[in-house]
Design a protein around this motif. Sequence first.
Motif, PDB file in Angstrom:
ATOM      1  N   ARG A  34       0.821  -1.209   0.000  1.00  0.00           N
ATOM      2  CA  ARG A  34       0.000   0.000   0.000  1.00  0.00           C
ATOM      3  C   ARG A  34       0.857   1.262   0.000  1.00  0.00           C
ATOM      4  O   ARG A  34       0.531   2.243  -0.663  1.00  0.00           O
ATOM      5  CB  ARG A  34      -0.960  -0.029   1.180  1.00  0.00           C
ATOM      6  N   VAL A  35       1.966   1.246   0.712  1.00  0.00           N
ATOM      7  CA  VAL A  35       2.874   2.402   0.718  1.00  0.00           C
ATOM      8  C   VAL A  35       3.506   2.567  -0.665  1.00  0.00           C
ATOM      9  O   VAL A  35       3.635   3.687  -1.165  1.00  0.00           O
ATOM     10  CB  VAL A  35       3.942   2.255   1.825  1.00  0.00           C
ATOM     11  N   ALA A  36       3.883   1.468  -1.299  1.00  0.00           N
ATOM     12  CA  ALA A  36       4.452   1.540  -2.655  1.00  0.00           C
ATOM     13  C   ALA A  36       3.424   2.107  -3.633  1.00  0.00           C
ATOM     14  O   ALA A  36       3.756   2.923  -4.502  1.00  0.00           O
ATOM     15  CB  ALA A  36       4.914   0.161  -3.117  1.00  0.00           C
ATOM     16  N   ARG A  37       2.177   1.700  -3.479  1.00  0.00           N
ATOM     17  CA  ARG A  37       1.111   2.239  -4.332  1.00  0.00           C
ATOM     18  C   ARG A  37       0.916   3.734  -4.096  1.00  0.00           C
ATOM     19  O   ARG A  37       0.722   4.505  -5.033  1.00  0.00           O
ATOM     20  CB  ARG A  37      -0.182   1.474  -4.040  1.00  0.00           C
ATOM     21  N   LEU A  38       0.994   4.149  -2.836  1.00  0.00           N
ATOM     22  CA  LEU A  38       0.909   5.579  -2.507  1.00  0.00           C
ATOM     23  C   LEU A  38       2.048   6.335  -3.175  1.00  0.00           C
ATOM     24  O   LEU A  38       1.836   7.384  -3.788  1.00  0.00           O
ATOM     25  CB  LEU A  38       0.960   5.782  -0.994  1.00  0.00           C
ATOM     26  N   ARG A  39       3.264   5.812  -3.078  1.00  0.00           N
ATOM     27  CA  ARG A  39       4.418   6.461  -3.719  1.00  0.00           C
ATOM     28  C   ARG A  39       4.203   6.604  -5.219  1.00  0.00           C
ATOM     29  O   ARG A  39       4.513   7.646  -5.801  1.00  0.00           O
ATOM     30  CB  ARG A  39       5.690   5.663  -3.457  1.00  0.00           C
ATOM     31  N   ASP A  40       3.661   5.557  -5.853  1.00  0.00           N
ATOM     32  CA  ASP A  40       3.384   5.618  -7.291  1.00  0.00           C
ATOM     33  C   ASP A  40       2.376   6.719  -7.613  1.00  0.00           C
ATOM     34  O   ASP A  40       2.551   7.462  -8.569  1.00  0.00           O
ATOM     35  CB  ASP A  40       2.858   4.274  -7.801  1.00  0.00           C
ATOM     36  N   ARG A  41       1.317   6.805  -6.818  1.00  0.00           N
ATOM     37  CA  ARG A  41       0.304   7.843  -7.058  1.00  0.00           C
ATOM     38  C   ARG A  41       0.880   9.238  -6.851  1.00  0.00           C
ATOM     39  O   ARG A  41       0.569  10.157  -7.601  1.00  0.00           O
ATOM     40  CB  ARG A  41      -0.898   7.637  -6.150  1.00  0.00           C
ATOM     41  N   LEU A  42       1.710   9.404  -5.830  1.00  0.00           N
ATOM     42  CA  LEU A  42       2.305  10.717  -5.575  1.00  0.00           C
ATOM     43  C   LEU A  42       3.293  11.104  -6.674  1.00  0.00           C
ATOM     44  O   LEU A  42       3.456  12.287  -6.973  1.00  0.00           O
ATOM     45  CB  LEU A  42       2.998  10.741  -4.207  1.00  0.00           C
ATOM     46  N   ALA A  43       3.947  10.123  -7.277  1.00  0.00           N
ATOM     47  CA  ALA A  43       4.918  10.394  -8.340  1.00  0.00           C
ATOM     48  C   ALA A  43       4.246  10.703  -9.673  1.00  0.00           C
ATOM     49  O   ALA A  43       4.858  11.282 -10.561  1.00  0.00           O
ATOM     50  CB  ALA A  43       5.862   9.213  -8.501  1.00  0.00           C
ATOM     51  N   ALA A  87       7.144   8.640   1.882  1.00  0.00           N
ATOM     52  CA  ALA A  87       6.303   7.775   2.715  1.00  0.00           C
ATOM     53  C   ALA A  87       7.114   6.539   3.060  1.00  0.00           C
ATOM     54  O   ALA A  87       7.699   5.917   2.181  1.00  0.00           O
ATOM     55  CB  ALA A  87       5.038   7.388   1.968  1.00  0.00           C
ATOM     56  N   GLU A  88       7.159   6.221   4.339  1.00  0.00           N
ATOM     57  CA  GLU A  88       7.899   5.036   4.762  1.00  0.00           C
ATOM     58  C   GLU A  88       7.257   4.421   6.000  1.00  0.00           C
ATOM     59  O   GLU A  88       6.563   5.104   6.750  1.00  0.00           O
ATOM     60  CB  GLU A  88       9.369   5.358   5.010  1.00  0.00           C
ATOM     61  N   VAL A  89       7.501   3.139   6.186  1.00  0.00           N
ATOM     62  CA  VAL A  89       6.974   2.412   7.328  1.00  0.00           C
ATOM     63  C   VAL A  89       7.996   2.506   8.448  1.00  0.00           C
ATOM     64  O   VAL A  89       9.174   2.205   8.253  1.00  0.00           O
ATOM     65  CB  VAL A  89       6.697   0.936   6.967  1.00  0.00           C
ATOM     66  N   ARG A  90       7.511   2.949   9.629  1.00  0.00           N
ATOM     67  CA  ARG A  90       8.379   3.051  10.804  1.00  0.00           C
ATOM     68  C   ARG A  90       7.612   2.583  12.028  1.00  0.00           C
ATOM     69  O   ARG A  90       6.543   3.117  12.322  1.00  0.00           O
ATOM     70  CB  ARG A  90       8.797   4.503  11.067  1.00  0.00           C
TER      71      ARG A  90
END
Length: 82
Positions: free
Chosen positions: A8-17, A28-31
């Motif tokens: 889901r984070v990777a998908r968010l990064r794709d949408r933001l890019a 966006a990163e998981v912490r």
Amino acid sequence: MTENVEYRVARLRDRLAAGELGELGVRAEVRAGSVVVTGTVPSAGCRESVLRTVREELAGLAVHTDVVVAQTASPDHAEDLP
């Protein structure tokens, strides 16, 4: 579960890019079991667009955002240098 969050984070990064958001320095990163979204955007409207995208992609997850609007106005006073 972790794979789902990473996906889901990777998908968010794709949408933001993609599209008009592509030039932004938003990360966006998981912490520690939550997602942290940080960055600086040029306008309040752009910030709202980023936050809307984050809410859509990461609904149901613990998300912390620190997305700020860049100060682009000229200074209102002279800078004092030592």
